[in-house]
Design an enzyme around this catalytic site. Structure first.
Site, PDB file in Angstrom:
ATOM      1  N   CYS A 164       3.259   4.464   4.993  1.00 20.40           N
ATOM      2  CA  CYS A 164       2.631   3.695   6.059  1.00 20.40           C
ATOM      3  C   CYS A 164       3.837   2.540   6.366  1.00 20.40           C
ATOM      4  CB  CYS A 164       1.370   2.856   5.895  1.00 20.40           C
ATOM      5  SG  CYS A 164      -0.029   3.891   5.711  1.00 20.40           S
TER       6      CYS A 164
ATOM      7  N   GLY B 181       0.727  -1.113   0.129  1.00 20.89           N
ATOM      8  CA  GLY B 181       0.047   0.278   0.083  1.00 20.89           C
ATOM      9  C   GLY B 181       0.779   1.364  -0.053  1.00 20.89           C
ATOM     10  N   CYS B 182       0.449   2.343   0.821  1.00 20.88           N
ATOM     11  CA  CYS B 182       1.095   3.475   0.735  1.00 20.88           C
ATOM     12  C   CYS B 182       2.490   3.437   1.493  1.00 20.88           C
ATOM     13  CB  CYS B 182       0.219   4.526   1.324  1.00 20.88           C
ATOM     14  SG  CYS B 182       1.002   6.061   1.883  1.00 20.88           S
ATOM     15  N   PHE B 183       3.417   3.822   0.658  1.00 16.96           N
ATOM     16  CA  PHE B 183       4.911   3.456   1.068  1.00 16.96           C
ATOM     17  C   PHE B 183       5.076   4.227   2.392  1.00 16.96           C
ATOM     18  CE2 PHE B 183       6.450   6.168  -2.764  1.00 16.96           C
ATOM     19  CZ  PHE B 183       6.313   7.177  -2.342  1.00 16.96           C
TER      20      PHE B 183
END
Length: 189
Positions: A26, A22-24
């Site tokens: 995070c 997902g979002c890097f």
């Protein structure tokens, strides 16, 4: 090769794990402070455009995945342990999605650097699926690492540098707090 002697780092061989969850922002925030992890760099991997920008990757048309490259000391943390952290902190059962983040750039992926990493990744997924830990089957792709493009500077240490940003407060902070609470033994002193 993921096992290499890096100059200037005491202790010898280091390994690199390239992970998309997902979002890097995070993924990077979760690995920050984990024992044995020496660096985390946010970037893009896969895809068919050289040196993509964040805007291009977010459009979902370049084929890149938002990833982090985690450099770690295998004498302190094994690749399996790195994967355990990775799988414990994102939903590997959704294709091209993590929460509200939707698109091929948010795919769950382990991009292996050698055959041993491939074997361990496939074994880990099989083990986790057989334990029924998740509500569905794991759809994380296990593919060979090819290229890595470092994300723009403002993406590096994003959570640490932007704690008041709403995405950080609502999405990242609870995820990091939960991980740290449940994994004290994995954290640096």
């Amino acid at each position: 090769m993921s096992r290499n002697k890096e100059n200037g780092i005491a202790g010898g061989a280091r390994e690199t794990a390239t992970l998309g969850g997902g979002c890097f922002w995070c993924v990077e925030a979760v690995f920050d402070g984990v024992k044995g992890v020496e660096s985390i760099v946010s970037g893009y991997s896969g895809g068919h455009v050289d040196n993509p920008t964040y805007r291009q990757v977010c459009a979902g048309t370049t084929g890149h995945i938002e990833v982090v490259q985690v450099t770690f000391d295998p004498d302190e943390i094994t690749f399996r342990d790195v994967l355990d952290v990775f799988f414990a902190t994102h939903d590997p059962t959704t294709w091209d999605r993590q929460g509200a983040d939707v698109g091929p750039q948010y795919r769950s992926a382990v991009l292996y650097h050698d055959e041993e990493q491939k074997r361990v990744a496939e074994e880990t997924i099989k083990d986790l699926d057989s334990q029924g830990i998740f509500d569905g089957d794991i759809v994380t792709v296990v593919e060979p690492f090819e290229k890595f493009y470092t994300a723009e500077e403002y993406h590096q240490d994003y959570f640490k540098n932007n704690p008041a940003q709403p995405y950080c407060q609502v999405i990242i902070a609870p995820k990091v707090a939960k991980f740290r609470k449940e994994n004290l033994r994995r954290l640096k002193a």
